[in-house]
Design an enzyme around this catalytic site. Structure first.
Site, mmCIF file in Angstrom:
data_model
loop_
_atom_site.group_PDB
_atom_site.id
_atom_site.type_symbol
_atom_site.label_atom_id
_atom_site.label_comp_id
_atom_site.label_asym_id
_atom_site.label_seq_id
_atom_site.Cartn_x
_atom_site.Cartn_y
_atom_site.Cartn_z
ATOM 1 N N GLU A 1 0.738 -1.436 -0.139
ATOM 2 C CA GLU A 1 -0.305 0.303 0.467
ATOM 3 C C GLU A 1 1.111 1.299 -0.087
ATOM 4 O O GLU A 1 1.638 1.424 0.887
ATOM 5 C CB GLU A 1 -1.068 0.422 1.643
ATOM 6 C CG GLU A 1 -1.934 -0.812 1.316
ATOM 7 C CD GLU A 1 -3.601 -0.143 0.619
ATOM 8 O OE1 GLU A 1 -3.261 0.581 0.246
ATOM 9 O OE2 GLU A 1 -3.931 -1.549 0.294
ATOM 10 N N THR B 1 11.204 2.557 0.382
ATOM 11 C CA THR B 1 11.259 3.998 0.046
ATOM 12 C C THR B 1 11.901 4.990 0.691
ATOM 13 O O THR B 1 12.250 3.803 1.755
ATOM 14 C CB THR B 1 9.616 4.674 1.072
ATOM 15 O OG1 THR B 1 9.355 5.646 0.524
ATOM 16 C CG2 THR B 1 9.167 4.393 1.803
ATOM 17 N N ASP B 2 12.623 5.718 0.014
ATOM 18 C CA ASP B 2 13.362 6.697 0.931
ATOM 19 C C ASP B 2 12.702 7.524 2.243
ATOM 20 O O ASP B 2 13.154 8.019 2.340
ATOM 21 C CB ASP B 2 14.146 8.038 0.133
ATOM 22 C CG ASP B 2 13.191 8.567 -0.961
ATOM 23 O OD1 ASP B 2 11.432 8.701 -0.501
ATOM 24 O OD2 ASP B 2 13.125 9.438 -1.766
ATOM 25 N N GLU B 3 11.017 7.573 2.030
ATOM 26 C CA GLU B 3 10.306 8.257 3.629
ATOM 27 C C GLU B 3 10.475 7.328 4.408
ATOM 28 O O GLU B 3 10.211 8.244 5.520
ATOM 29 C CB GLU B 3 9.397 7.775 2.936
ATOM 30 C CG GLU B 3 8.948 8.822 1.885
ATOM 31 C CD GLU B 3 6.984 8.722 2.235
ATOM 32 O OE1 GLU B 3 6.167 9.091 2.503
ATOM 33 O OE2 GLU B 3 6.967 9.256 0.158
ATOM 34 N N TYR C 1 2.117 5.532 6.555
ATOM 35 C CA TYR C 1 2.671 4.686 4.887
ATOM 36 C C TYR C 1 4.305 4.452 5.570
ATOM 37 O O TYR C 1 4.600 3.592 5.001
ATOM 38 C CB TYR C 1 2.782 5.511 3.375
ATOM 39 C CG TYR C 1 3.445 5.516 3.211
ATOM 40 C CD1 TYR C 1 3.143 4.000 2.072
ATOM 41 C CD2 TYR C 1 4.383 5.957 2.381
ATOM 42 C CE1 TYR C 1 4.592 2.894 1.479
ATOM 43 C CE2 TYR C 1 4.867 5.203 1.589
ATOM 44 C CZ TYR C 1 5.534 4.316 1.101
ATOM 45 O OH TYR C 1 6.238 4.230 0.047
ATOM 46 N N LYS D 1 6.059 1.023 6.505
ATOM 47 C CA LYS D 1 7.711 0.733 5.186
ATOM 48 C C LYS D 1 8.715 0.093 6.159
ATOM 49 O O LYS D 1 9.342 -0.786 5.897
ATOM 50 C CB LYS D 1 7.964 1.374 3.895
ATOM 51 C CG LYS D 1 6.473 1.937 3.244
ATOM 52 C CD LYS D 1 6.552 0.485 2.718
ATOM 53 C CE LYS D 1 7.604 -0.311 1.639
ATOM 54 N NZ LYS D 1 7.586 -1.422 0.491
ATOM 55 N N ASP E 1 -3.387 21.384 3.453
ATOM 56 C CA ASP E 1 -1.829 21.034 3.411
ATOM 57 C C ASP E 1 -2.584 19.197 3.802
ATOM 58 O O ASP E 1 -2.706 18.895 4.706
ATOM 59 C CB ASP E 1 -0.370 21.547 3.543
ATOM 60 C CG ASP E 1 0.223 21.349 3.389
ATOM 61 O OD1 ASP E 1 0.403 20.343 2.068
ATOM 62 O OD2 ASP E 1 1.165 21.501 3.916
HETATM 63 O O1 DAU Z 1 9.425 9.000 -1.856
HETATM 64 C C1 DAU Z 1 9.542 7.952 -2.400
HETATM 65 C C2 DAU Z 1 7.346 8.227 -2.569
HETATM 66 O O2 DAU Z 1 6.778 8.295 -3.047
HETATM 67 C C3 DAU Z 1 7.012 6.752 -2.389
HETATM 68 O O3 DAU Z 1 7.530 6.263 -0.935
HETATM 69 C C4 DAU Z 1 5.666 7.156 -2.372
HETATM 70 O O4 DAU Z 1 5.175 5.589 -2.068
HETATM 71 C C5 DAU Z 1 5.095 7.697 -3.321
HETATM 72 O O5 DAU Z 1 3.190 8.037 -3.263
HETATM 73 C C6 DAU Z 1 5.589 9.141 -3.223
HETATM 74 O O6 DAU Z 1 5.266 9.784 -2.259
HETATM 75 P P1 DAU Z 1 4.684 11.287 -1.894
HETATM 76 O O7 DAU Z 1 3.681 11.414 -0.867
HETATM 77 O O8 DAU Z 1 5.672 12.126 -1.955
HETATM 78 O O9 DAU Z 1 4.024 11.112 -3.736
HETATM 79 P P2 DAU Z 1 2.621 11.504 -3.913
HETATM 80 O O10 DAU Z 1 2.381 11.408 -5.488
HETATM 81 O O11 DAU Z 1 1.552 11.424 -2.764
HETATM 82 O O12 DAU Z 1 3.065 13.800 -3.319
HETATM 83 C C7 DAU Z 1 3.924 14.294 -3.870
HETATM 84 C C8 DAU Z 1 4.535 15.576 -4.048
HETATM 85 O O13 DAU Z 1 2.452 16.483 -3.778
HETATM 86 C C9 DAU Z 1 3.707 15.832 -1.801
HETATM 87 O O14 DAU Z 1 4.729 16.843 -1.888
HETATM 88 C C10 DAU Z 1 2.728 15.598 -1.969
HETATM 89 C C11 DAU Z 1 2.173 17.001 -3.382
HETATM 90 N N1 DAU Z 1 1.010 16.749 -3.932
HETATM 91 C C12 DAU Z 1 0.031 15.565 -3.735
HETATM 92 C C13 DAU Z 1 -0.875 15.725 -4.544
HETATM 93 C C14 DAU Z 1 -1.192 14.281 -4.742
HETATM 94 C C15 DAU Z 1 0.277 18.034 -3.827
HETATM 95 O O15 DAU Z 1 0.181 19.309 -3.898
HETATM 96 N N2 DAU Z 1 -0.773 17.653 -4.290
HETATM 97 C C16 DAU Z 1 -1.240 16.763 -4.551
HETATM 98 O O16 DAU Z 1 -2.473 16.592 -5.364
#
Ligand code: DAU
Length: 398
Positions: free
Chosen positions: A147, A187-189, A214, A218, A336
């Site tokens: 997930e 993940t780097d997280e 999440y 991990k 946020d």
């Molecule tokens: O770093 C690796 C990780 O990258 C993976 O382990 C995760 O599985 C993967 O989901 C991803 O995590 P993030 O939380 O960084 O990815 P996400 O695409 O959800 O969001 C990227 C950035 O964009 C984050 O700072 C939140 C922001 N965001 C996200 C969404 C969906 C927005 O500003 N607007 C949005 O609609």
């Protein structure tokens, strides 16, 4: 029984036909004693979120809510509502759902791969009996099955515990039993976040400091792998990768969400101030990194995978807007993410120097343009998941 309403998503009544409603009710009534329940609200959700105990409590208040997943509203799946799912229920349901051509079990994902070498098994990662049947005889297991979405984990952490922690435990037990090489995709997280103005990057020695449900699951799964390696001597490696982009990515993720919003005539959504930094890597480079580690990596080691792709979110969004012919301010600021990690950055020196890996997609702009093209040409792949995803975001104010 007076069915008050049927809700999908955040409160929009669906257009369930009378026949569908009858079928649904008769299945529910076979499984539950509704007693003198006065009204029933059915809302979309996961099919296994209800059990007798929950019903008993709700019934005491003379009302109940039943969660079902509208995408799996087939007879056979409905039959499983109302009892706790066994692994067999889930497997049967998934097989039937797949046979019915439902999009979230997407056969296109394996189309074009050599048929004599690829078999798709739809099942539950926590199903030890299934693992006993399919694991023996393989050369290696690469565990990508997590997930993975932070926002989902904040809204409902439980599936993350089950899939990421228990699922990893089950796989580790299977590889231990059958002596199979194992690679763990992480993940780097797990390292938490870095300050925006900090020149540091994550390395294999950075202490674990996860922030979200999440990333904490991990991190827990990585710890299990390390413990199984040391205690039982399994042959395992771990990789921790940064943010992926490219084709076939779920529309809940940042880049595909914004591209498909624009394609759908909706405005992109940006969290917070848009200043959070992510270290983008093309999915093919992630895969080649995993392959390199699997084939050349030292057992017991961890390798970080990253392609020096740091950019803040507003920069990436403006690139997408420009490439898709939109004004640079044609997006909405939204709520946020709670606990939002500020910055991730990967130092992948070990993987590059020890194992000779290099990323191929080093031009982010052209990788992004190809990704936009892919989503433009493959609407049929992402459309089935789009409405429900946006509905979920809407409920969260995002
Ligand atoms: O770093 C690796 C990780 O990258 C993976 O382990 C995760 O599985 C993967 O989901 C991803 O995590 P993030 O939380 O960084 O990815 P996400 O695409 O959800 O969001 C990227 C950035 O964009 C984050 O700072 C939140 C922001 N965001 C996200 C969404 C969906 C927005 O500003 N607007 C949005 O609609």
């Amino acid at each position: 029984l007076n069915v008050k309403s049927f809700y999908m998503g955040g409160g929009t009544p669906t257009t369930l036909t009378a026949d569908q409603m009858d079928r649904l009710l008769s299945k529910l009534e076979q499984n539950f004693d509704f007693g003198n329940l006065a009204e029933l609200t059915i809302e979309a959700g996961r099919p296994d979120t209800i059990d007798e105990e929950k019903l008993r409590v709700l019934r005491a208040h003379n009302t109940t809510r039943v969660s079902i997943n509208p995408q799996t509203m087939e007879d056979n799946v409905l039959a499983a509502i109302g009892r706790r799912h066994t692994a067999d229920d889930i497997r049967r349901a998934m097989e039937q759902v797949r046979a019915a051509g439902f999009p979230h079990v997407n056969m296109d994902l394996i189309a074009g791969l050599p048929e004599d070498r690829v078999e798709l098994v739809v099942g539950d990662i926590c199903d030890a009996d299934l693992l006993d049947r399919i694991v023996p005889g393989h050369d290696a297991i690469v565990h990508y099955a997590a997930e993975s979405h932070n926002d989902n984990s904040i809204a409902d952490p439980e599936p993350f515990l089950r899939t990421n922690v228990e699922g990893t435990f089950r796989l580790l037990e299977a590889v231990r039993k059958y002596g199979i090489r194992y690679h763990h995709v992480s993940t780097d997280e797990v390292y938490g976040d870095l300050a925006l103005d900090d020149p540091a990057k994550f390395t294999e020695h950075t202490p674990y400091h996860p922030s979200s449900p999440y990333s904490s699951t991990k991190a827990a799964s990585d710890m299990l792998v390390r413990a199984w390696t040391r205690t039982y001597g399994i042959h395992a490696t771990i990789s921790n990768c940064s943010n992926n982009y490219g084709p076939f990515q779920h529309v809940e993720k940042f880049i595909p969400r914004q591209i498909t919003n624009i394609l759908d005539g909706q405005r992109p959504k940006l969290y917070g101030k848009g200043l959070n930094v992510r270290d983008w890597i093309h999915t093919e480079d992630h895969s080649s990194g995993v392959w390199t580690i699997l084939t050349k990596g030292r057992v017991g080691e961890t390798y970080l995978i990253g392609a020096d792709g740091e950019r803040n979110n507003i920069t990436v969004l403006r690139m997408i807007l420009k490439m898709m012919g939109q004004a640079e301010d044609a997006f909405d600021w939204v709520k946020d993410r709670p606990g939002h990690d500020r910055r991730y950055a990967i130092d992948s020196t070990r993987l590059r120097t020890e194992l000779g890996w290099t990323p191929r997609h080093t031009d982010f702009e052209s990788g992004l343009a190809q990704t936009i093209e892919w989503y433009t040409e493959n609407r049929a792949w992402w459309e089935p998941a789009k409405a429900a995803t946006e509905e979920r975001y809407k409920r969260q104010g995002q």
